[in-house]
Write a protein that holds these residues in place. Structure first.
Motif, PDB file in Angstrom:
ATOM      1  N   ARG A   1       0.856  -1.249   0.005  1.00 30.71           N
ATOM      2  CA  ARG A   1       0.064  -0.013   0.020  1.00 30.71           C
ATOM      3  C   ARG A   1       0.877   1.298   0.058  1.00 30.71           C
ATOM      4  O   ARG A   1       1.995   1.195   0.361  1.00 30.71           O
ATOM      5  N   CYS A   2       0.323   2.075  -0.358  1.00 31.34           N
ATOM      6  CA  CYS A   2       1.036   3.609  -0.516  1.00 31.34           C
ATOM      7  C   CYS A   2       1.643   3.871   0.843  1.00 31.34           C
ATOM      8  O   CYS A   2       0.786   3.864   1.726  1.00 31.34           O
ATOM      9  N   PRO A   3       2.490   4.301   1.044  1.00 26.18           N
ATOM     10  CA  PRO A   3       3.736   4.917  -0.005  1.00 26.18           C
ATOM     11  C   PRO A   3       4.826   3.984  -0.487  1.00 26.18           C
ATOM     12  O   PRO A   3       5.733   4.217  -1.110  1.00 26.18           O
ATOM     13  N   LEU A   4       4.490   2.509   0.084  1.00 24.29           N
ATOM     14  CA  LEU A   4       5.686   1.527  -0.417  1.00 24.29           C
ATOM     15  C   LEU A   4       6.051   1.290  -1.742  1.00 24.29           C
ATOM     16  O   LEU A   4       7.223   1.243  -1.925  1.00 24.29           O
ATOM     17  N   PRO A   5       5.105   1.279  -2.731  1.00 27.34           N
ATOM     18  CA  PRO A   5       5.814   1.312  -3.979  1.00 27.34           C
ATOM     19  C   PRO A   5       6.617   2.251  -4.533  1.00 27.34           C
ATOM     20  O   PRO A   5       7.574   2.077  -5.194  1.00 27.34           O
ATOM     21  N   ILE A   6       6.188   3.515  -4.040  1.00 26.92           N
ATOM     22  CA  ILE A   6       7.237   4.588  -4.400  1.00 26.92           C
ATOM     23  C   ILE A   6       8.520   4.675  -3.528  1.00 26.92           C
ATOM     24  O   ILE A   6       9.453   5.091  -4.168  1.00 26.92           O
ATOM     25  N   ILE A   7       8.368   4.286  -2.433  1.00 25.05           N
ATOM     26  CA  ILE A   7       9.742   3.912  -1.651  1.00 25.05           C
ATOM     27  C   ILE A   7      10.441   3.103  -2.293  1.00 25.05           C
ATOM     28  O   ILE A   7      11.661   3.290  -2.516  1.00 25.05           O
ATOM     29  N   ARG A   8       9.905   2.054  -2.739  1.00 26.29           N
ATOM     30  CA  ARG A   8      10.914   0.975  -3.537  1.00 26.29           C
ATOM     31  C   ARG A   8      11.479   1.552  -4.667  1.00 26.29           C
ATOM     32  O   ARG A   8      12.605   1.175  -5.089  1.00 26.29           O
ATOM     33  N   LEU A   9      10.462   2.254  -5.534  1.00 24.25           N
ATOM     34  CA  LEU A   9      10.846   2.842  -6.875  1.00 24.25           C
ATOM     35  C   LEU A   9      12.158   3.779  -6.330  1.00 24.25           C
ATOM     36  O   LEU A   9      13.278   3.693  -7.013  1.00 24.25           O
ATOM     37  N   ALA A  10      12.049   4.674  -5.532  1.00 20.26           N
ATOM     38  CA  ALA A  10      13.165   5.592  -5.085  1.00 20.26           C
ATOM     39  C   ALA A  10      14.275   4.960  -4.693  1.00 20.26           C
ATOM     40  O   ALA A  10      15.329   5.444  -4.866  1.00 20.26           O
ATOM     41  N   ASN A  11      14.266   3.675  -4.002  1.00 16.71           N
ATOM     42  CA  ASN A  11      15.470   3.054  -3.439  1.00 16.71           C
ATOM     43  C   ASN A  11      15.939   2.327  -4.709  1.00 16.71           C
ATOM     44  O   ASN A  11      17.137   2.001  -4.547  1.00 16.71           O
ATOM     45  N   ALA A  12      15.360   1.857  -5.859  1.00 18.62           N
ATOM     46  CA  ALA A  12      15.875   1.155  -6.792  1.00 18.62           C
ATOM     47  C   ALA A  12      16.343   1.964  -8.048  1.00 18.62           C
ATOM     48  O   ALA A  12      17.008   1.356  -8.883  1.00 18.62           O
ATOM     49  N   VAL A  13      16.207   3.194  -8.099  1.00 21.49           N
ATOM     50  CA  VAL A  13      16.459   4.113  -9.438  1.00 21.49           C
ATOM     51  C   VAL A  13      17.710   4.093  -9.662  1.00 21.49           C
ATOM     52  O   VAL A  13      17.932   4.049 -10.888  1.00 21.49           O
ATOM     53  N   THR A  14      18.546   4.109  -8.688  1.00 20.49           N
ATOM     54  CA  THR A  14      20.168   4.117  -8.785  1.00 20.49           C
ATOM     55  C   THR A  14      20.583   2.595  -9.206  1.00 20.49           C
ATOM     56  O   THR A  14      21.843   2.295  -9.478  1.00 20.49           O
ATOM     57  N   ASP A  15      19.756   1.752  -9.261  1.00 21.07           N
ATOM     58  CA  ASP A  15      20.297   0.165  -9.597  1.00 21.07           C
ATOM     59  C   ASP A  15      20.316  -0.016 -11.137  1.00 21.07           C
ATOM     60  O   ASP A  15      20.506  -1.078 -11.605  1.00 21.07           O
ATOM     61  N   VAL A  16      19.687   0.836 -11.813  1.00 21.77           N
ATOM     62  CA  VAL A  16      19.701   0.858 -13.441  1.00 21.77           C
ATOM     63  C   VAL A  16      20.531   2.011 -13.882  1.00 21.77           C
ATOM     64  O   VAL A  16      20.665   3.089 -13.019  1.00 21.77           O
ATOM     65  N   GLU A  17      21.119   1.876 -14.861  1.00 20.95           N
ATOM     66  CA  GLU A  17      21.873   3.121 -15.702  1.00 20.95           C
ATOM     67  C   GLU A  17      20.958   4.281 -16.191  1.00 20.95           C
ATOM     68  O   GLU A  17      19.688   3.858 -16.198  1.00 20.95           O
ATOM     69  N   VAL A  18      21.426   5.250 -16.301  1.00 22.70           N
ATOM     70  CA  VAL A  18      20.671   6.314 -16.965  1.00 22.70           C
ATOM     71  C   VAL A  18      20.246   5.998 -18.306  1.00 22.70           C
ATOM     72  O   VAL A  18      20.959   5.512 -19.132  1.00 22.70           O
TER      73      VAL A  18
END
Length: 83
Positions: free
Chosen positions: A19-36
């Motif tokens: 539930r909100c806000p967990l999907p956004i927290i997961r996204l924020a934490n994972a964004v640097t796991d991929v290249e630009v």
């Protein structure tokens, strides 16, 4: 939106049942796991994600590419890392 990424996402976050806000927290934490330039898929059953993912992209300077269904019908939100 119809500007879906033609390539497969580099990373898929399974946020089913969160539930909100967990999907956004997961996204924020994972964004640097991929290249630009690479794409992250957020698979989320929480209806708030439909508004939250695009808003997060606007606030953080990433591209929201749209929504498509996962094989099981759950909405999948596509985000391209821009910075």
């Amino acid at each position: 939106m119809s500007d879906l990424a033609p390539e497969s996402p580099r990373l898929e976050l399974d946020c089913r049942g969160m539930r909100c806000p967990l999907p956004i927290i997961r996204l924020a934490n994972a964004v640097t796991d991929v290249e630009v330039g690479e794409v992250i898929a957020v698979v989320a059953t929480d209806v708030a994600a439909r508004a939250d993912v695009p808003a997060w992209c606007r606030m953080r300077g990433h591209a929201y590419l749209g929504e498509r269904p996962a094989p099981d019908g759950v909405p999948t939100y596509l985000v391209r890392r821009l910075r």
